[in-house]
Design an enzyme around this catalytic site. Sequence first.
Site, PDB file in Angstrom:
ATOM      1  N   ARG A   1       0.857  -1.186   0.000  1.00 46.84           N
ATOM      2  CA  ARG A   1       0.000   0.000   0.000  1.00 46.84           C
ATOM      3  C   ARG A   1       0.891   1.233   0.000  1.00 46.84           C
ATOM      4  O   ARG A   1       1.926   1.269   0.683  1.00 46.84           O
ATOM      5  CB  ARG A   1      -0.921   0.021   1.238  1.00 46.84           C
ATOM      6  CG  ARG A   1      -2.050  -1.004   1.185  1.00 46.84           C
ATOM      7  CD  ARG A   1      -3.056  -0.636   0.107  1.00 46.84           C
ATOM      8  NE  ARG A   1      -4.184  -1.556   0.044  1.00 46.84           N
ATOM      9  CZ  ARG A   1      -4.234  -2.642  -0.723  1.00 46.84           C
ATOM     10  NH1 ARG A   1      -3.196  -2.953  -1.475  1.00 46.84           N
ATOM     11  NH2 ARG A   1      -5.310  -3.392  -0.739  1.00 46.84           N
TER      12      ARG A   1
ATOM     13  N   GLU B   1      -4.994   6.223  -5.501  1.00 45.95           N
ATOM     14  CA  GLU B   1      -5.079   5.379  -6.686  1.00 45.95           C
ATOM     15  C   GLU B   1      -4.734   6.196  -7.934  1.00 45.95           C
ATOM     16  O   GLU B   1      -5.103   7.364  -8.033  1.00 45.95           O
ATOM     17  CB  GLU B   1      -6.493   4.799  -6.829  1.00 45.95           C
ATOM     18  CG  GLU B   1      -6.780   3.660  -5.893  1.00 45.95           C
ATOM     19  CD  GLU B   1      -5.892   2.452  -6.145  1.00 45.95           C
ATOM     20  OE1 GLU B   1      -5.825   1.981  -7.300  1.00 45.95           O
ATOM     21  OE2 GLU B   1      -5.240   1.985  -5.194  1.00 45.95           O
TER      22      GLU B   1
ATOM     23  N   HIS C   1      -0.325   0.660 -10.000  1.00 44.55           N
ATOM     24  CA  HIS C   1      -1.077  -0.306  -9.198  1.00 44.55           C
ATOM     25  C   HIS C   1      -1.618  -1.446 -10.065  1.00 44.55           C
ATOM     26  O   HIS C   1      -2.817  -1.653 -10.182  1.00 44.55           O
ATOM     27  CB  HIS C   1      -2.224   0.374  -8.440  1.00 44.55           C
ATOM     28  CG  HIS C   1      -2.716  -0.465  -7.288  1.00 44.55           C
ATOM     29  ND1 HIS C   1      -3.760  -0.089  -6.483  1.00 44.55           N
ATOM     30  CD2 HIS C   1      -2.314  -1.677  -6.812  1.00 44.55           C
ATOM     31  CE1 HIS C   1      -3.986  -1.023  -5.567  1.00 44.55           C
ATOM     32  NE2 HIS C   1      -3.112  -1.995  -5.747  1.00 44.55           N
TER      33      HIS C   1
END
Length: 314
Positions: A232, A261, A281
């Site tokens: 993360r 994100e 990601h």
Amino acid sequence: MKMVIIEPLGVEKDKLLSMAKEALGGRVEIVYHDTKVTGTEELIERGKDAEIIVVSNLPLNENVINGCRNLKLLAVAFTGIDHIAMDACRKNGVTVCNCAGYSTSAVADLVFGMLISLYRNVIPCDRVCREGGTKDGLVGFELEGKKFGVVGTGAIGLRVARIAQAFGCEVLAYSRTVRDVEGVRFVDLKTLLSECDIVSLHTPLNDGTRGLMNRESIGWMKKNAVLINTARGPVVDSDALAEALAEGRIGGACIDVFEKEPPVETDHPLFSAPNIIVTPHVAFATKEALVKRAVIVFDNVAAYLDGTPKNVMG
């Protein structure tokens, strides 16, 4: 009962709906949205009549949870749930299930794909080859004989450890829970960071891991060390990492996750740092993993409908 798939899940629509119908039969009315929206009001509009909502990594804040008044089950098509307003879910009696395990292979693959790309200068080699150049200045490194540190020894961390062993690395690990894993030496975080040539992060995001890699802890790392983050984004202080790279205090980094994100602002501090590979990601995003994820999602929904919910998050 109405189930709303509130965002696309990366599986072709016909295949996804066929999987849902096979798993759930006619027990739910299925509404599928093949576009992604992020506004609170838009999300509430999509989910306001649903007893079950399936979501991937769209942030669902407190207002969204409160606005979906009929919501009973939130089936999260993701391992982490830090993008979900869990306090609101608890307050409203909403059961939350996750999809642990679907991306174990995918994430581990990317760890070594990025690492080897960095170690062997794959991106600059591709560029210079197309420009008629040679290997001059692009001699790389081998994995064999390196000390490989794994921070977090869940399923993904343990798979990464096994692959590192196959490459001939000596594996060290740091975790809140010390396990008996063949060939893996568990140590404290400072020891791992100060000894390892490669450090790969595989922790969830919580109060204990937020900012785990900060100026102090990055300062413990070896000058030639590579930091890999497929966990993360907020586990790493990006400013501190960018400074360490710019000043040559560590050797390189491979980063798949950020404070938010993607899309990430183009002036992000890591984008101008040297010796770094960044990806938007994608660690979990393989065709195989997304199908595995859908299977787990609908299995979670079926279990809930049967009165035996599983993969329930606190």
